[in-house]
Scaffold this motif. Structure first.
Motif, mmCIF file in Angstrom:
data_model
loop_
_atom_site.group_PDB
_atom_site.id
_atom_site.type_symbol
_atom_site.label_atom_id
_atom_site.label_comp_id
_atom_site.label_asym_id
_atom_site.label_seq_id
_atom_site.Cartn_x
_atom_site.Cartn_y
_atom_site.Cartn_z
ATOM 1 N N ASN A 1 -14.273 5.539 -7.533
ATOM 2 C CA ASN A 1 -13.761 4.457 -8.144
ATOM 3 C C ASN A 1 -12.799 3.569 -7.116
ATOM 4 O O ASN A 1 -11.625 3.786 -7.158
ATOM 5 C CB ASN A 1 -12.865 4.975 -9.301
ATOM 6 N N PHE A 2 -13.594 2.782 -6.448
ATOM 7 C CA PHE A 2 -12.905 2.025 -5.277
ATOM 8 C C PHE A 2 -11.932 0.858 -6.021
ATOM 9 O O PHE A 2 -10.959 0.725 -5.316
ATOM 10 C CB PHE A 2 -14.004 1.354 -4.401
ATOM 11 N N ALA A 3 -12.380 0.504 -7.157
ATOM 12 C CA ALA A 3 -11.385 -0.544 -7.672
ATOM 13 C C ALA A 3 -10.095 -0.051 -8.132
ATOM 14 O O ALA A 3 -9.054 -0.697 -7.839
ATOM 15 C CB ALA A 3 -12.264 -1.311 -8.993
ATOM 16 N N GLU A 4 -10.122 1.219 -8.603
ATOM 17 C CA GLU A 4 -8.822 1.573 -9.202
ATOM 18 C C GLU A 4 -7.978 1.776 -7.879
ATOM 19 O O GLU A 4 -6.741 1.803 -7.889
ATOM 20 C CB GLU A 4 -8.916 2.888 -9.896
ATOM 21 N N GLY A 5 -8.540 2.466 -6.880
ATOM 22 C CA GLY A 5 -8.024 2.694 -5.561
ATOM 23 C C GLY A 5 -7.359 1.469 -4.853
ATOM 24 O O GLY A 5 -6.221 1.444 -4.343
ATOM 25 N N GLU A 6 -8.164 0.392 -5.051
ATOM 26 C CA GLU A 6 -7.621 -1.053 -4.507
ATOM 27 C C GLU A 6 -6.509 -1.423 -5.314
ATOM 28 O O GLU A 6 -5.529 -2.055 -4.638
ATOM 29 C CB GLU A 6 -8.865 -2.074 -4.522
ATOM 30 N N ARG A 7 -6.389 -1.371 -6.385
ATOM 31 C CA ARG A 7 -5.396 -1.756 -7.489
ATOM 32 C C ARG A 7 -4.135 -0.911 -6.921
ATOM 33 O O ARG A 7 -3.020 -1.367 -7.044
ATOM 34 C CB ARG A 7 -5.635 -1.576 -8.750
ATOM 35 N N TYR A 8 -4.388 0.436 -6.839
ATOM 36 C CA TYR A 8 -3.178 1.242 -6.425
ATOM 37 C C TYR A 8 -2.733 0.796 -5.111
ATOM 38 O O TYR A 8 -1.414 0.935 -5.030
ATOM 39 C CB TYR A 8 -3.547 2.676 -6.530
ATOM 40 N N GLN B 1 -3.018 -1.952 -3.219
ATOM 41 C CA GLN B 1 -2.705 -3.131 -3.047
ATOM 42 C C GLN B 1 -1.706 -3.586 -3.996
ATOM 43 O O GLN B 1 -2.000 -4.475 -4.954
ATOM 44 C CB GLN B 1 -3.686 -4.215 -2.733
ATOM 45 N N HIS B 2 -0.453 -2.921 -4.203
ATOM 46 C CA HIS B 2 0.342 -3.215 -5.285
ATOM 47 C C HIS B 2 1.377 -4.783 -5.160
ATOM 48 O O HIS B 2 0.891 -5.222 -4.062
ATOM 49 C CB HIS B 2 1.309 -2.067 -5.475
ATOM 50 N N PHE B 3 2.078 -5.025 -5.890
ATOM 51 C CA PHE B 3 2.606 -6.089 -6.144
ATOM 52 C C PHE B 3 3.583 -6.512 -4.650
ATOM 53 O O PHE B 3 3.453 -7.533 -4.204
ATOM 54 C CB PHE B 3 3.699 -6.228 -7.192
ATOM 55 N N LEU B 4 4.340 -5.437 -4.185
ATOM 56 C CA LEU B 4 5.176 -5.819 -2.914
ATOM 57 C C LEU B 4 4.161 -5.836 -1.845
ATOM 58 O O LEU B 4 4.491 -6.880 -0.896
ATOM 59 C CB LEU B 4 6.212 -4.530 -3.035
ATOM 60 N N ARG B 5 3.156 -4.997 -1.509
ATOM 61 C CA ARG B 5 2.396 -5.150 -0.305
ATOM 62 C C ARG B 5 1.588 -6.860 -0.651
ATOM 63 O O ARG B 5 1.593 -7.354 0.504
ATOM 64 C CB ARG B 5 1.405 -4.372 -0.518
ATOM 65 N N ARG B 6 1.070 -7.037 -1.855
ATOM 66 C CA ARG B 6 0.853 -8.579 -1.794
ATOM 67 C C ARG B 6 1.594 -9.592 -1.557
ATOM 68 O O ARG B 6 1.366 -10.502 -1.041
ATOM 69 C CB ARG B 6 0.093 -8.724 -3.296
ATOM 70 N N PHE B 7 3.026 -9.368 -1.876
ATOM 71 C CA PHE B 7 3.690 -10.218 -1.932
ATOM 72 C C PHE B 7 4.249 -10.410 -0.174
ATOM 73 O O PHE B 7 4.563 -11.457 0.007
ATOM 74 C CB PHE B 7 5.278 -9.931 -2.619
ATOM 75 N N VAL B 8 4.303 -9.447 0.441
ATOM 76 C CA VAL B 8 4.627 -9.523 2.079
ATOM 77 C C VAL B 8 3.402 -9.718 2.639
ATOM 78 O O VAL B 8 3.794 -9.785 4.263
ATOM 79 C CB VAL B 8 5.676 -8.356 2.301
ATOM 80 N N ARG B 9 2.420 -9.845 2.121
ATOM 81 C CA ARG B 9 1.226 -9.878 3.095
ATOM 82 C C ARG B 9 1.142 -10.777 4.200
ATOM 83 O O ARG B 9 0.754 -10.786 5.419
ATOM 84 C CB ARG B 9 -0.044 -9.795 2.315
#
Length: 89
Positions: free
Chosen positions: A54-61, A63-71
């Motif tokens: 289940n790659f989509a669920e692993g990607e959501r886990y 790439q959480h909000f904080l990681r997307r925010f500081v990318r």
């Protein structure tokens, strides 16, 4: 002998605060792993499913909000002050 609260000195409160924050972060991470980590299965039914692709669920886990925010942010604490002192202009 002295009073009953002699062992709680004012100097130890920052230590209590630092340890409290560390325990809070650890507790938050444990709850996050148990609740939404795709690799942790608590119930017997989910454990019986075996290995899931289940790659989509692993990607959501991951790439959480904080990681997307500081990318796309620069890895500096105070970029404006750093630019002021390091920019030759």
């Amino acid at each position: 002998m002295g009073g009953g609260n002699r062992w709680i000195r004012p100097e130890v409160w920052p230590l209590f605060a630092a340890v409290g924050v560390a325990v809070g972060i650890c507790g938050m991470q444990l709850v996050r792993n148990i609740t939404i980590n795709p690799e942790v299965r608590v119930t017997k039914e989910k454990r019986a499913a075996g290995v899931l692709e289940n790659f989509a669920e692993g990607e959501r886990y991951s790439q959480h909000f904080l990681r997307r925010f500081v990318r796309n942010k620069s890895p500096e604490i105070m970029p404006s002050i750093n630019k002021f002192f390091s920019d030759p202009n």
